[in-house]
Design a protein around this motif. Sequence first.
Motif, mmCIF file in Angstrom:
data_model
loop_
_atom_site.group_PDB
_atom_site.id
_atom_site.type_symbol
_atom_site.label_atom_id
_atom_site.label_comp_id
_atom_site.label_asym_id
_atom_site.label_seq_id
_atom_site.Cartn_x
_atom_site.Cartn_y
_atom_site.Cartn_z
ATOM 1 N N ALA A 39 -1.096 -16.740 -10.783
ATOM 2 C CA ALA A 39 -1.394 -15.344 -10.460
ATOM 3 C C ALA A 39 -0.113 -14.549 -10.225
ATOM 4 O O ALA A 39 0.029 -13.416 -10.704
ATOM 5 C CB ALA A 39 -2.293 -15.281 -9.236
ATOM 6 N N MET A 40 0.841 -15.130 -9.491
ATOM 7 C CA MET A 40 2.099 -14.431 -9.239
ATOM 8 C C MET A 40 2.889 -14.237 -10.527
ATOM 9 O O MET A 40 3.571 -13.228 -10.708
ATOM 10 C CB MET A 40 2.935 -15.211 -8.215
ATOM 11 N N GLY A 91 4.303 -7.730 -10.470
ATOM 12 C CA GLY A 91 4.457 -6.287 -10.398
ATOM 13 C C GLY A 91 3.155 -5.518 -10.386
ATOM 14 O O GLY A 91 3.155 -4.291 -10.274
ATOM 15 N N GLN A 92 2.010 -6.219 -10.482
ATOM 16 C CA GLN A 92 0.712 -5.547 -10.553
ATOM 17 C C GLN A 92 -0.210 -5.901 -9.386
ATOM 18 O O GLN A 92 -1.094 -5.127 -9.045
ATOM 19 C CB GLN A 92 0.005 -5.929 -11.853
ATOM 20 N N ALA A 117 7.983 -10.554 -3.424
ATOM 21 C CA ALA A 117 8.942 -10.112 -4.438
ATOM 22 C C ALA A 117 8.262 -9.565 -5.689
ATOM 23 O O ALA A 117 8.794 -8.668 -6.350
ATOM 24 C CB ALA A 117 9.875 -11.270 -4.811
ATOM 25 N N GLY A 118 7.080 -10.084 -6.023
ATOM 26 C CA GLY A 118 6.414 -9.641 -7.239
ATOM 27 C C GLY A 118 5.212 -8.755 -7.001
ATOM 28 O O GLY A 118 4.471 -8.448 -7.948
ATOM 29 N N ALA A 119 4.991 -8.318 -5.770
ATOM 30 C CA ALA A 119 3.796 -7.538 -5.438
ATOM 31 C C ALA A 119 4.000 -6.056 -5.705
ATOM 32 O O ALA A 119 5.104 -5.513 -5.552
ATOM 33 C CB ALA A 119 3.416 -7.747 -3.978
ATOM 34 N N ALA A 120 2.912 -5.385 -6.084
ATOM 35 C CA ALA A 120 2.942 -3.934 -6.242
ATOM 36 C C ALA A 120 2.886 -3.261 -4.880
ATOM 37 O O ALA A 120 3.456 -2.175 -4.687
ATOM 38 C CB ALA A 120 1.781 -3.473 -7.114
ATOM 39 N N ALA A 121 2.201 -3.875 -3.940
ATOM 40 C CA ALA A 121 2.114 -3.376 -2.566
ATOM 41 C C ALA A 121 1.751 -4.534 -1.657
ATOM 42 O O ALA A 121 1.180 -5.534 -2.109
ATOM 43 C CB ALA A 121 1.082 -2.257 -2.446
ATOM 44 N N GLY A 167 -2.511 3.912 -6.385
ATOM 45 C CA GLY A 167 -1.407 3.029 -6.734
ATOM 46 C C GLY A 167 -0.201 3.188 -5.836
ATOM 47 O O GLY A 167 0.918 2.862 -6.230
ATOM 48 N N LYS A 168 -0.411 3.691 -4.626
ATOM 49 C CA LYS A 168 0.701 3.876 -3.694
ATOM 50 C C LYS A 168 0.198 3.754 -2.270
ATOM 51 O O LYS A 168 -1.014 3.657 -2.023
ATOM 52 C CB LYS A 168 1.367 5.235 -3.905
ATOM 53 N N LEU A 169 1.119 3.785 -1.317
ATOM 54 C CA LEU A 169 0.772 3.641 0.087
ATOM 55 C C LEU A 169 0.262 4.963 0.652
ATOM 56 O O LEU A 169 0.710 6.035 0.237
ATOM 57 C CB LEU A 169 1.989 3.189 0.898
#
Length: 381
Positions: A130-131, A136-137, A173-177, A235-237
């Motif tokens: 999954a990672m 990045g998604q 490190a690979g997370a979008a949020a 797609g943002k905080l």
Amino acid sequence: MDTHAALYELGKARLEQLRQLPSNKQQPLQERLAENGISRREFLVWSATMTAALALPMPFSSLVAEAAELADRVPLIWLHMAECTGCSESLIRSSTPDVSTLIFDHVSLEYQETLMAAAGWQAEENLDAAMRNYKGQYLLAVEGAVPTANGGAFLTLGCKGRTGLEMVQEAAAGAAAIISVGTCASFGGVQAAKPNPTGAKGVHAVVDRPVINLGGCPPSSSNIVGTLMYFIMFGKLPALDTFNRPKWAYGARVHDNCERRGHFDAGEFVEEFGDVSAENGYCLYKMGCKGPYTYNNCPQVRFNNHTSWPVLAGHGCIGCSEPDFWDDMADFEKPLGRQLLHGLDATADTIGAVTLGLTAVGIGAHAVGSFFAGTYNDEDN
């Protein structure tokens, strides 16, 4: 273009992008809702309620509804660190599934130790895949504090023997949020209470990425799902407070919206559990309620399908959504007294003996009259 109009357009563009992605669920959300006796009308009411909770104008309710239906396009990795799994239980333990719990079940959940069937090497491979495949998604949710002492050796997970510290940092490190679910993941929780031998810390302290903190022990399912919905839509905080908590959920004090607030203003307090004042639902401040120092929406959203929350059930708030609450809010059944909390001089139970001024932050000025009238003062302690 005003701020809301720009945000609406951003949401429309984001959802259109998600619509182009393949669905990760064989069954559409509407079918799952119908199977559980939830009508389209009830779903739209939920969408409107969630829109209001997110402090968005009502036209955004159509985006909320669409985001819920497209939730299966957003990969979610949920890691468990040093915790009791109470946050997951808050989300999934419901005698009658509601819209929030069904939507969480509709999300593309790639890894979640409490819910997944896989174990051992298969589970580890699922996490790594999954990672790798969604780099990045994916949205990363972490439940539990992260032990850091001795290189994180106080928490090792899985058949590969990786430390929780390693897993969080690699996944972040690979997370979008990144979302810290619960006070343990947000601020360390009880694991970080003095003397904290494992060096437990909140996720934000061990990664170099922005983190959304959902304080609470546990946080409500509405706050968890609402934060997921916001990310799916935009797609943002969302807008965050000083402690990186979403303002829409943690922007007001528990005290301000408590159903017992009128009794506080009138100087009507419970003197001991089980007395007549308790039976009459009087204010629990003298029994240690930390509502004046705590920011959360518990009185509005409640728990167990909006059934109740601690103060309504008869016990004072213990301030569990605040940093270092285990140390700063103790004793839980005694008033705090004059104590410095995060830069605010909280003088709720001594206000009758001091000059009203900036030190009165935390208690509404209109409540002072009852204190000066002698309904409550230092001698009562």
